[in-house]
Structures are given as C-alpha cells and as structure tokens.
Design a protein around this motif. Structure first.
Motif, PDB file in Angstrom:
ATOM      1  N   GLY A  45       0.812  -1.046   0.093  1.00 56.93           N
ATOM      2  CA  GLY A  45      -0.001  -0.061  -0.015  1.00 56.93           C
ATOM      3  C   GLY A  45       0.782   1.231   0.009  1.00 56.93           C
ATOM      4  N   VAL A  46       0.140   2.512  -0.316  1.00 58.02           N
ATOM      5  CA  VAL A  46       0.771   3.606  -0.252  1.00 58.02           C
ATOM      6  C   VAL A  46       0.941   4.184   1.127  1.00 58.02           C
ATOM      7  CG1 VAL A  46       0.892   5.966  -1.207  1.00 58.02           C
ATOM      8  CG2 VAL A  46       0.145   3.992  -2.584  1.00 58.02           C
ATOM      9  N   PRO A  47       1.880   4.769   1.902  1.00 57.69           N
ATOM     10  CA  PRO A  47       1.945   5.363   2.906  1.00 57.69           C
ATOM     11  C   PRO A  47       1.034   6.614   3.097  1.00 57.69           C
ATOM     12  CG  PRO A  47       4.355   4.656   2.413  1.00 57.69           C
ATOM     13  CD  PRO A  47       3.359   4.634   1.073  1.00 57.69           C
ATOM     14  N   VAL A  48       0.485   6.955   4.333  1.00 62.14           N
ATOM     15  CA  VAL A  48      -0.314   8.142   4.274  1.00 62.14           C
ATOM     16  C   VAL A  48       0.254   9.371   4.056  1.00 62.14           C
ATOM     17  CG1 VAL A  48      -1.768   9.293   5.976  1.00 62.14           C
ATOM     18  CG2 VAL A  48      -1.801   6.748   5.989  1.00 62.14           C
ATOM     19  N   LYS A  49       1.594   9.523   4.459  1.00 63.50           N
ATOM     20  CA  LYS A  49       2.195  10.769   4.091  1.00 63.50           C
ATOM     21  C   LYS A  49       2.669  10.836   2.521  1.00 63.50           C
ATOM     22  CE  LYS A  49       4.298  10.928   8.558  1.00 63.50           C
ATOM     23  NZ  LYS A  49       5.727  11.190   9.126  1.00 63.50           N
ATOM     24  N   LEU A  51       0.144  10.340   0.259  1.00 58.96           N
ATOM     25  CA  LEU A  51      -0.962  10.409  -0.473  1.00 58.96           C
ATOM     26  C   LEU A  51      -1.318  11.919  -0.898  1.00 58.96           C
ATOM     27  CD1 LEU A  51      -3.607   8.762   1.852  1.00 58.96           C
ATOM     28  CD2 LEU A  51      -2.868   7.811  -0.502  1.00 58.96           C
ATOM     29  N   PRO A  52      -1.804  12.071  -2.159  1.00 56.02           N
ATOM     30  CA  PRO A  52      -2.415  13.408  -2.450  1.00 56.02           C
ATOM     31  C   PRO A  52      -3.380  14.304  -1.721  1.00 56.02           C
ATOM     32  CG  PRO A  52      -3.119  11.999  -3.987  1.00 56.02           C
ATOM     33  CD  PRO A  52      -2.148  11.143  -3.160  1.00 56.02           C
ATOM     34  N   ALA A  53      -3.500  15.461  -1.747  1.00 52.76           N
ATOM     35  CA  ALA A  53      -4.415  15.986  -0.731  1.00 52.76           C
ATOM     36  C   ALA A  53      -6.004  15.792  -1.053  1.00 52.76           C
ATOM     37  CB  ALA A  53      -4.395  17.401  -0.753  1.00 52.76           C
ATOM     38  N   GLU A  54      -6.229  15.463  -2.331  1.00 48.51           N
ATOM     39  CA  GLU A  54      -7.653  15.225  -2.479  1.00 48.51           C
ATOM     40  C   GLU A  54      -8.086  13.747  -2.123  1.00 48.51           C
ATOM     41  OE1 GLU A  54      -5.197  14.129  -6.274  1.00 48.51           O
ATOM     42  OE2 GLU A  54      -5.232  15.975  -5.028  1.00 48.51           O
ATOM     43  N   LEU A  55      -7.100  12.854  -1.779  1.00 48.78           N
ATOM     44  CA  LEU A  55      -7.493  11.664  -1.163  1.00 48.78           C
ATOM     45  C   LEU A  55      -7.710  11.454   0.172  1.00 48.78           C
ATOM     46  CD1 LEU A  55      -5.552   8.828  -3.417  1.00 48.78           C
ATOM     47  CD2 LEU A  55      -7.789   9.591  -3.415  1.00 48.78           C
ATOM     48  N   LEU A  56      -7.442  12.652   0.773  1.00 46.47           N
ATOM     49  CA  LEU A  56      -7.353  12.567   2.550  1.00 46.47           C
ATOM     50  C   LEU A  56      -8.918  12.897   2.949  1.00 46.47           C
ATOM     51  CD1 LEU A  56      -3.983  14.314   3.225  1.00 46.47           C
ATOM     52  CD2 LEU A  56      -4.474  11.765   3.506  1.00 46.47           C
ATOM     53  N   VAL A 400      -6.326   0.464   3.812  1.00 49.04           N
ATOM     54  CA  VAL A 400      -7.705   1.273   3.372  1.00 49.04           C
ATOM     55  C   VAL A 400      -7.759   1.416   1.811  1.00 49.04           C
ATOM     56  CG1 VAL A 400      -9.005   3.339   3.475  1.00 49.04           C
ATOM     57  CG2 VAL A 400      -7.844   2.657   5.579  1.00 49.04           C
ATOM     58  N   ILE A 401      -8.700   0.695   1.277  1.00 52.12           N
ATOM     59  CA  ILE A 401      -8.843   0.709  -0.068  1.00 52.12           C
ATOM     60  C   ILE A 401      -9.781   1.604  -0.620  1.00 52.12           C
ATOM     61  CG2 ILE A 401      -9.653  -0.523  -2.423  1.00 52.12           C
ATOM     62  CD1 ILE A 401      -8.979  -3.169  -0.760  1.00 52.12           C
ATOM     63  N   ARG A 402      -9.386   2.824  -1.215  1.00 50.38           N
ATOM     64  CA  ARG A 402     -10.183   4.213  -1.543  1.00 50.38           C
ATOM     65  C   ARG A 402     -10.139   4.372  -3.143  1.00 50.38           C
ATOM     66  NH1 ARG A 402      -9.119   8.925   2.121  1.00 50.38           N
ATOM     67  NH2 ARG A 402     -10.120   7.580   3.885  1.00 50.38           N
ATOM     68  N   LYS A 403     -11.367   4.859  -3.688  1.00 52.69           N
ATOM     69  CA  LYS A 403     -11.183   5.080  -4.831  1.00 52.69           C
ATOM     70  C   LYS A 403     -11.208   6.466  -5.146  1.00 52.69           C
ATOM     71  CE  LYS A 403     -13.710   1.309  -6.954  1.00 52.69           C
ATOM     72  NZ  LYS A 403     -15.230   0.717  -7.664  1.00 52.69           N
ATOM     73  N   SER A 404     -10.478   6.870  -6.176  1.00 50.12           N
ATOM     74  CA  SER A 404     -10.573   8.511  -6.613  1.00 50.12           C
ATOM     75  C   SER A 404     -11.832   8.950  -7.252  1.00 50.12           C
ATOM     76  CB  SER A 404      -9.096   8.874  -7.235  1.00 50.12           C
ATOM     77  OG  SER A 404      -9.163   8.249  -8.473  1.00 50.12           O
ATOM     78  N   LYS A 405     -12.145  10.166  -7.525  1.00 51.66           N
ATOM     79  CA  LYS A 405     -13.060  10.728  -8.215  1.00 51.66           C
ATOM     80  C   LYS A 405     -13.206  10.108  -9.650  1.00 51.66           C
ATOM     81  CE  LYS A 405     -13.374  15.115  -6.357  1.00 51.66           C
ATOM     82  NZ  LYS A 405     -13.347  16.572  -6.438  1.00 51.66           N
ATOM     83  N   CYS A 406     -11.870   9.419 -10.325  1.00 49.31           N
ATOM     84  CA  CYS A 406     -12.030   8.927 -11.803  1.00 49.31           C
ATOM     85  C   CYS A 406     -12.067   7.407 -11.552  1.00 49.31           C
ATOM     86  CB  CYS A 406     -10.648   9.297 -12.246  1.00 49.31           C
ATOM     87  SG  CYS A 406     -10.353  11.040 -12.750  1.00 49.31           S
ATOM     88  N   ILE A 412      -4.164   2.041   0.673  1.00 48.84           N
ATOM     89  CA  ILE A 412      -3.409   3.123   1.753  1.00 48.84           C
ATOM     90  C   ILE A 412      -3.076   2.228   2.956  1.00 48.84           C
ATOM     91  CG2 ILE A 412      -3.679   5.181   3.280  1.00 48.84           C
ATOM     92  CD1 ILE A 412      -6.082   5.953   1.167  1.00 48.84           C
ATOM     93  N   ALA A 413      -1.634   2.120   3.173  1.00 45.75           N
ATOM     94  CA  ALA A 413      -0.951   1.485   4.069  1.00 45.75           C
ATOM     95  C   ALA A 413      -1.131   2.288   5.431  1.00 45.75           C
ATOM     96  CB  ALA A 413       0.175   1.000   3.826  1.00 45.75           C
ATOM     97  N   ILE A 414      -1.469   1.830   6.549  1.00 47.84           N
ATOM     98  CA  ILE A 414      -1.486   2.512   7.869  1.00 47.84           C
ATOM     99  C   ILE A 414      -0.992   1.734   9.004  1.00 47.84           C
ATOM    100  CG2 ILE A 414      -2.975   3.493   9.432  1.00 47.84           C
ATOM    101  CD1 ILE A 414      -4.932   4.245   7.743  1.00 47.84           C
ATOM    102  N   ASP A 415       0.058   2.012   9.577  1.00 48.00           N
ATOM    103  CA  ASP A 415       0.830   1.500  10.766  1.00 48.00           C
ATOM    104  C   ASP A 415      -0.056   1.874  12.020  1.00 48.00           C
ATOM    105  OD1 ASP A 415       2.045   0.474  12.885  1.00 48.00           O
ATOM    106  OD2 ASP A 415       4.069   0.513  11.734  1.00 48.00           O
TER     107      ASP A 415
END
Length: 463
Positions: A45-49, A51-56, A400-406, A412-415
């Motif tokens: 997964g992608v670390p939280v730090k 992530l682009p702002a629109e995904l937060l 956390v599996i999250r979808k963008s607008k597209c 998203i990997a969270i420790d």
C-alpha cells in the motif's frame, strides 16, 4: 546380534523420519489454518504521508448550520394581487342588483377563512383574478388589478363605477373589497430520509392550513407530498416545515430544487436528447472526472444546509421561492458507507453525516479496538488460541482501499502503532472505503511460534 542392532537402528530412523514428515505436514497445515495471510499472500500500500491532498478528505467537525432565515422569502408589507387570488367584492345596488331605487339592499355575504388560514373574515361575492390580471365585474370593463394592493383595487373599482361609467353617485357608493383566498402554488416534495411526517397522521392537512396530499410513504424510508402553498409562504422553509422539518441524519446536508416551472414545454424532449448525446461519449469515469462541469442542468438548484466557517453560502433569494410545478428533493445517504474485512468482522457501516470518523474509530465501530482483539470470531486458529489468554502479537497493519473521483483504486497502508501516537496517520473515512486489517509478517511469525510451541512443544516436553 549385529543384525538385531542394525534393524533396531533402522526402525528408529524410520520412526524419526515419519515424525519429521508428520511435523512438517502439521506445521504447514497450522500455518495455513492460523491465518498467516501476510506471508502467504502479501499486500502492499501507499503510505499516508505520500497521499495527494484530494484523497485525504475534508473535515466535517467545523461545519456550521446555514441560517434558516436564508431559506425563507421576505414577505412584503402589503399583499400584492396576482393571477389566482380570489377577492370578496360587495357593490351595493350592483352585486347583488336592485330591482328599483326603493328596494332595500341585501346584506353582503360573510365568508370565514378555512381552518389554519391567517386571513380575517371577508365580505362580498368571490371574484377571482383572471390569467390576464383583470377582475370581471358587471356593467363595467374588466379592471386590471395585478400588482395592486387590495386597497388600490378597491379605489380602481370605485373609479370605474362612479367616475367612468357613472353607475353610482359620488358619496353614495358603498363598495367593499377584501382578500377572500390567496393564490397558491402546487409544489411536490420528495423526501428520502425516512420521515412519514405528520401529514399522513393528520389526514393530509398540515398545521399551517396548506392542503397536502400524501403521494407515497412508508414507515421505513421515502415519502412524497404535494403542497398547495399560499403566496408569500411558498418558500423552501415552509415546504420543509410542512413535510417534517429539516432533513434527518440519514439524508444529505443539502436540498435540491428542480425548477420545472422554468422549463419550456416545447424543450423538454429536446433537453433529454441533449443530455443523452452529451453523456454517451463520456462513459469512462476518468473522462467524466475531467469533464465534470460539461453536463450542467440550469434548472436544478442545490441549497446547502451546512457550510465551512468563513464560507458564504451561495443562496439567491429567488432560489428559495417555489413556483408552480417545482420539485423539492431530499436525497438519502444510503451510499455513504464503509466496509470492513480481513481480521475485522466483515460488514457495512454508515458514515456519520455531521462529524468526522477516522480509521481508529471505524475499527471500534466494526468491533475491534486498537491493540485489542475482535469482539467477534475472526483471525483463524492463531487468533482464537492467542485470544484465550496466551498473549501474542495483535494485528497492527491496516489497509484502506479507496477510490479516487476517476475510479482509480489506492491501497493506503496505515501502521496502527504509529497511528496510536501520530494523529496525522488517522485518516478520515470516506464513502466507499474498505478497511482490511492484517498481521505484519513478524507478528504472524511470533504468533505462529507461540501456537507451534503450545501445540507441539509442551507435548515433547512431557514426552
């Protein structure tokens, strides 16, 4: 003697080999059954730090209520007449007519308003204002009264009978004009917030005297109403009050108004074809994302109910005025949910409307707290054995599996160990998120070692 010793050694060697094979098979089955998914099927997964702002997502904790006065139209000081108003008119000697001068004039009829109306009793015969804004009266030409007050309409009628047609003598005329019934606008209200409203209980009449017909309503969800709203009360605030109040927690923080009255009848079919032709080439989610303002309905208005501090709500006074044929829509929040899986009990849970929900709180809702075991069965054999009081490592890897607008998916990997001490790691839950709780590889190895010890080690010690 030598042969016996050799046979005995071979038997011991064969027995030891069988035990080894049995142990390997048993351990392999234990690894598979104990839920060692991070080793057998790794996940990244992608670390939280990163992530682009629109995904937060954006916080909802600081939203403030839009002043309700903005959803109500400003009533003028005096009532202004228009098409659909019904006036009570009494003209002595004309309405009703007298056979001769010596006949005593009949007393004017008195009309009491309908229950719930705030109009005073009226005197005279009911005369409606016609489509062209005129009053049809006997012996005179139709009198144009649209845009006039009741007092001004009375002066126009007196002028027509006394000065223009000279039917009545000056100073001897007796003309009474009063508002018998206000004009109304029929509006449709569709609510998906599960409120049956008081209209269904009270037989279709609300407390303000507006007639309301229940079109459809259930005790579970969804209700529709048609409201006959009097002039200067035909606004959004009155429509909400007459159908159950502000939207409930299971509805969106906005109200949509479809201005059907502004759509020309000859353009309805043309508009539908235009929308279809525009949408057809952009069925790809990314294309819709890049052209999100391409398809815009100019006859639909969205009224926000909560805004961010310092944000000016875009509410035009004309937007909240409801006209004949308008549709008010309150949409539900059925799709604003998140899902859980992995070591979390599988399920679907609603997201709060007016406050934030982070990943730690979402885990608690699902039945698993940070650093604790699930309240329901889950985690395989290792989880059940270690959860019985033998200790071991708890799962601290959350995806956390999250979808963008597209429509693009991000893992998203969270420790969770870091999230316990760093609030910036506790991202906010967004609609459609899927939470997957897993062990880290070293946590699974620790738990596997403990389970293997309690399964085989104690037996070997006893032997």
């Amino acid at each position: 003697m030598t042969n016996k010793l050799s046979n005995h050694a071979m038997n011991d060697s064969s027995s030891s080999t069988c035990k080894t094979i049995y142990a390997v098979v048993a351990l392999t089955m234990l690894v598979t059954a104990s839920g060692c998914t991070s080793v057998m099927s790794p996940m990244s997964g992608v670390p939280v730090k990163s992530l682009p702002a629109e995904l937060l997502g954006q916080s909802k904790n600081n939203l403030i209520q839009v002043p309700l006065a903005l959803m109500r139209m400003q009533k003028p000081e005096e009532y202004v007449l228009a098409e659909g108003d019904i006036l009570g008119i009494y003209i002595e000697g004309v309405m009703p007519p007298k056979a001769n001068e010596d006949q005593v004039a009949a007393a004017p009829p008195v009309h009491f308003p309908e229950p719930g109306s705030d109009l005073p009793p009226s005197v005279g015969f009911p005369i409606p204002v016609r489509d062209d804004g005129t009053l049809p009266l006997p012996l005179v030409e139709p009198i144009y009264v649209e845009g006039k007050t009741v007092a001004e309409a009375e002066e126009l009628i007196r002028e027509a009978y006394v000065e223009v047609e000279k039917i009545l003598r000056p100073g001897r005329d007796r003309i009474l004009v009063s508002l018998m019934r206000e004009r109304t606008s029929r509006v449709i209200v569709i609510r998906e917030d599960g409120s049956d409203q008081e209209l269904a209980i009270s037989g279709g009449t609300n407390t303000r005297g507006n007639t309301a017909e229940v079109v459809s309503g259930t005790t579970r969800q969804g209700a529709g109403f048609t409201l006959d709203m009097p002039a200067y009360k035909n606004d959004l605030m009155h429509a909400l009050a007459d159908t159950g109040g502000l939207p409930g927690l299971n509805a969106k923080n906005e109200v949509k108004i479809m201005k059907a009255s502004r759509i020309p009848n000859d353009r309805r079919e043309e508009m539908m074809m235009q929308l279809f032709n525009q949408a057809a080439p952009y069925q790809d989610p990314c294309a819709l994302c890049c052209h999100e303002h391409l398809i815009e309905d100019p006859f639909s208005i969205t009224i926000p109910l909560r805004v961010r501090p310092g944000e000016m709500p875009q509410i035009d006074p004309a937007d909240v005025v409801l006209e004949e044929g308008d549709i008010v829509l309150i949409e539900s929040r059925d799709t604003e949910v998140f899902y859980t899986g992995g070591l979390l009990p599988g399920g679907q849970y609603p997201i709060p409307r007016d406050y934030d929900l982070d990943v730690i709180s979402a885990m608690s809702i699902a039945g698993t707290g940070l650093g604790g075991s699930s309240q329901r069965s889950g985690g395989g054999a290792a989880g059940s054995i270690l959860g019985a009081g033998f200790g071991g490592s708890v799962p601290t890897q959350l995806y956390v599996i999250r979808k963008s607008k597209c429509g693009r998916e991000f893992n998203i990997a969270i420790d969770l160990q870091q999230a316990l001490n760093d609030p910036s790691m506790r991202i906010l839950i967004q609609p459609g998120d899927s939470l997957i709780l897993r062990y880290k590889p070293h946590e699974e190895l620790i738990n596997f070692g403990l389970v293997a010890f309690f399964t085989f080690g104690i037996r070997e010690l006893v032997n």
